[in-house]
Every structure is written in structure tokens, then in C-alpha cells.
Design a protein around this motif. Structure first.
Motif, short mmCIF file in Angstrom:
data_model
loop_
_atom_site.label_atom_id
_atom_site.label_comp_id
_atom_site.label_asym_id
_atom_site.label_seq_id
_atom_site.Cartn_x
_atom_site.Cartn_y
_atom_site.Cartn_z
N SER A 93 2.49 7.52 6.36
CA SER A 93 2.91 7.01 7.66
C SER A 93 4.39 7.22 7.97
O SER A 93 4.79 7.23 9.14
CB SER A 93 2.60 5.51 7.77
OG SER A 93 1.22 5.28 7.63
N SER A 100 0.00 2.16 11.97
CA SER A 100 0.03 2.29 10.50
C SER A 100 1.47 2.29 10.00
O SER A 100 1.78 1.67 8.97
CB SER A 100 -0.68 3.57 10.07
OG SER A 100 -2.05 3.52 10.37
N TYR A 101 2.35 3.00 10.71
CA TYR A 101 3.77 3.02 10.34
C TYR A 101 4.37 1.62 10.41
O TYR A 101 5.08 1.20 9.48
CB TYR A 101 4.53 3.98 11.26
CG TYR A 101 6.03 3.84 11.19
CD1 TYR A 101 6.73 4.18 10.03
CD2 TYR A 101 6.76 3.33 12.26
CE1 TYR A 101 8.11 4.04 9.95
CE2 TYR A 101 8.14 3.19 12.19
CZ TYR A 101 8.81 3.54 11.04
OH TYR A 101 10.17 3.39 10.96
N ASP A 116 0.84 -1.19 0.00
CA ASP A 116 0.00 0.00 0.00
C ASP A 116 0.88 1.25 0.00
O ASP A 116 1.35 1.70 1.05
CB ASP A 116 -0.92 -0.01 1.22
CG ASP A 116 -2.05 1.01 1.11
OD1 ASP A 116 -1.81 2.07 0.50
OD2 ASP A 116 -3.15 0.75 1.63
N ASP A 119 -2.37 5.10 17.04
CA ASP A 119 -2.94 4.47 15.85
C ASP A 119 -2.06 4.73 14.63
O ASP A 119 -1.88 3.85 13.78
CB ASP A 119 -4.36 5.00 15.59
CG ASP A 119 -5.37 4.46 16.59
OD1 ASP A 119 -5.10 3.41 17.21
OD2 ASP A 119 -6.43 5.09 16.76
N ASP A 120 -1.51 5.96 14.54
CA ASP A 120 -0.58 6.27 13.44
C ASP A 120 0.66 5.40 13.52
O ASP A 120 1.21 4.98 12.48
CB ASP A 120 -0.17 7.74 13.49
CG ASP A 120 -1.29 8.69 13.14
OD1 ASP A 120 -2.25 8.25 12.45
OD2 ASP A 120 -1.22 9.87 13.55
N VAL A 161 -0.53 4.38 2.13
CA VAL A 161 -0.25 4.31 3.57
C VAL A 161 1.22 4.57 3.82
O VAL A 161 1.59 5.26 4.78
CB VAL A 161 -0.67 2.93 4.13
CG1 VAL A 161 -0.21 2.78 5.59
CG2 VAL A 161 -2.18 2.76 4.04
N TYR A 162 2.07 4.04 2.96
CA TYR A 162 3.51 4.27 3.08
C TYR A 162 3.81 5.77 3.06
O TYR A 162 4.57 6.29 3.88
CB TYR A 162 4.23 3.57 1.93
CG TYR A 162 5.73 3.79 1.88
CD1 TYR A 162 6.59 2.90 2.50
CD2 TYR A 162 6.28 4.88 1.20
CE1 TYR A 162 7.97 3.09 2.46
CE2 TYR A 162 7.64 5.09 1.16
CZ TYR A 162 8.48 4.19 1.78
OH TYR A 162 9.84 4.39 1.73
N ASN A 193 2.97 -1.08 9.92
CA ASN A 193 2.44 -1.87 8.81
C ASN A 193 3.10 -1.55 7.48
O ASN A 193 2.84 -2.24 6.49
CB ASN A 193 0.93 -1.70 8.72
CG ASN A 193 0.19 -2.62 9.67
OD1 ASN A 193 0.22 -3.84 9.53
ND2 ASN A 193 -0.47 -2.04 10.66
N THR A 194 3.96 -0.53 7.41
CA THR A 194 4.69 -0.24 6.17
C THR A 194 6.02 -0.97 6.10
O THR A 194 6.70 -0.91 5.09
CB THR A 194 4.97 1.28 6.04
OG1 THR A 194 5.92 1.71 7.04
CG2 THR A 194 3.70 2.09 6.15
#
Length: 304
Positions: free
Chosen positions: A17, A238-239, A10, A234-235, A13-14, A241-242
Motif C-alpha cells: 500500500s 488500504s494505505y 499487517d 479502495d487502495d 498490506v504495508y 490503514n497502514t
């Protein structure tokens, strides 16, 4: 880097994040570039540009080219450019490998940078190509950031290291980093050779700079950490997940998502949040903010 070209990665998102490089970092590079009286500001190139985060900061240069091997990254960068009303044609993006830049003429570039990319380069090919495209007195600056740190919770560093570099196959993504690039990053680029070792006499003013603060006391003459970001918990998830290693972990461990506490990234995130709760003596919610910082290592050099 293969994972970033994967169709399941993604890029949006990358782009949102990852940490944003501060203006002070670019000012540091520009001051280095202008040391020589003959320094010019015509053409700059960003290698491994990703979504163009660093590319657009090269504002002093008349023409700026972002280069990335991933078509997905280039697509996002070009899309961002099209949606920028003040875009004046100063920027362009080209899909290519960093070590082969046939669209650049000899001695045509004033500054080359690479942000969070140079640990993937083949330096036996990169240094000769840099020697070809850089004009006399032209500069190059390559930097990476290593594992994140909590500004207020240094005790959680051991959790970060265990997750990123540990040996637990069920709770660490360490085996899934692409090598040798990741090791070069973790070792702050010290394994990247001086350009003159590959192309004798081609370069001058070779420097290694460490914006690592107190995190790595063995590194010489460290500067204060300059890469910071305030984000919500939460951010932070997301980070996490990159991370390319996480995507590879999931491919090799498809049943991990069935864990009652969530997959490996979620479990790590929960452990960090619980550690912060112990230190603060209160519950931490996903929308609460936390200060994150990243140690940065940089290589700088000029064309002789």
C-alpha cells in the motif's frame, strides 16, 4: 518504531500500500555520491529498511545490507528476496537498531540511506555511528515523505490536515502519532542537526533538499514533487490503514468501530470521496482511480 513490531500490524498490506520511490530519486542520490572522484560502489546500507522497498533499488553497489529493528519487517524482506529468481546474493537483511551497527567495520560503507525512517533516529548516536562506518568520500541520504496530497483536489488538503494533525479526539489520529518522530517528519527534518554539530569535522557537503512543489512555500528552493502514485480509492483506504497512529487510535478507542459510518479511517475516506464527488459532479466508486502525491524532504551528507 514500536507499532511496526506489533504482532497485529499487517506487514504485507504495508508493503503493497505504501508509495514506491521513483528511480529519479535514486539517480539524484547516486549523482550526489559520484561527485567525488574517489567515490566507491562496493557497499551500501539501508537503515530502517522495512520490507526492503528502497534496499533493492541500490543496484549499483556490489553488496547491499538492509537493517531494521522489526523482526516482522526483516522476515517479509527476506521472504521477498527468496522469491526473487534473479537474486544473486547481492542483498542481505539484518535485524538491528540503526544507531548501533557492530556488524559493520570502521570505514567500510560507501552509501547509507534511510527511507521514511530517519525521523525515529537518535541523532546524537546516529551521527557518530555514521562517522565510524562511512568510508572517506562515502555518502548518506535520508528522506521522508509527509502527508499525501490529491493532485487534482487541492481543496481536500484541509481534510487531510484535520485528520492527521487536528484536535478533534473522535475524528483525528493526531494525538496517537509517536513523538517526537512524527513532528520531525511534519517539519521536513529541519530539526535534524548538521552532523558536524555532533561530530565536529566528520562530514562535508551537508544539504537539505525539498521535493515539495507548491505545498510548503516557506521551505527554501523547493523542487517539483517526485513521489506520485495512481491508485484506486479502495487502495487509498488500504494505505490509510497502514498508518501507525490509526493502530494506536484503535487500541485506545475500541468502540469507534461501532460508528454507523465506519471507524475513524473509513469516515475520513468517505469524507474525501464525497469531496471529490462534489468537485467532479459525479459519483466516485471504490475502483475509480485517483492521483496521489507526497512531498519529500531529504538530507544528504558526505564523510570528510
Amino acid at each position: 518504531m514500536a507499532t511496526f513490531a506489533n504482532s497485529s500490524f499487517d506487514t504485507a498490506v504495508y508493503a503493497t500500500s505504501r508509495p514506491t520511490y521513483p528511480r529519479s530519486l535514486f539517480d539524484f542520490i547516486f549523482r550526489y555520491h559520484e561527485r567525488n572522484e574517489g567515490a566507491r560502489w562496493d557497499r551500501a546500507v539501508d537503515l530502517g529498511c522495512g520490507t526492503g522497498q528502497a534496499t533493492v533499488e541500490l543496484t549499483p553497489f556490489k553488496r547491499v545490507t538492509g537493517v531494521d529493528s522489526s523482526s516482522k519487517m526483516i522476515e517479509v524482506a527476506q521472504g521477498t528476496l527468496k522469491n526473487t529468481p534473479e537474486s544473486t546474493g547481492q542483498y542481505e537483511y539484518i535485524q538491528a537498531n540503526a544507531e548501533s551497527l557492530p556488524f559493520l567495520e570502521d570505514s567500510s560503507v560507501d552509501l547509507v540511506i534511510a527511507a521514511q525512517a530517519c525521523h525515529w533516529f537518535d541523532w546524537n548516536k546516529m551521527w557518530p555511528e555514521l562517522a565510524r562506518v562511512l568510508r572517506k568520500n562515502g555518502s548518506a541520504a535520508f528522506w521522508i515523505y509527509s502527508e499525501f496530497r490529491f493532485t487534482r483536489y487541492p481543496s481536500l488538503t484541509q481534510n487531510i490536515n484535520a485528520y492527521s494533525q487536528g484536535i478533534d479526539p473522535l475524528n483525528s489520529v493526531a494525538p496517537y502519532w509517536q513523538q517526537p518522530g512524527r513532528s520531525i517528519l511534519e517539519n521536513h527534518l529541519v530539526e535534524v542537526p548538521d552532523g558536524n554539530e555532533v561530530v565536529p569535522g566528520a562530514f562535508t557537503d551537508f544539504e537539505r533538499v525539498f521535493f515539495t512543489g507548491d505545498h510548503y512555500p516557506s521551505l527554501p528552493s523547493p523542487h517539483s514533487v517526485i513521489l506520485h502514485k495512481k491508485m484506486t480509492w479502495d487502495d487509498l483506504l488500504s494505505y490509510l490503514n497502514t498508518w501507525s497512529s490509526l493502530h494506536t487510535f484503535r487500541q485506545h478507542n475500541p468502540t469507534d468501530a461501532e460508528n454507523p459510518r465506519g471507524d475513524v479511517a473509513m469516515r475520513f475516506w468517505k469524507d474525501l470521496k464525497e469531496g471529490a464527488e462534489r468537485e467532479d459532479g459525479r459519483a466516485v466508486e471504490g475502483h475509480d482511480e485517483v492521483d496521489i502525491e507526497w512531498p519529500v524532504a531529504m538530507i544528504m551528507v558526505k564523510r570528510a
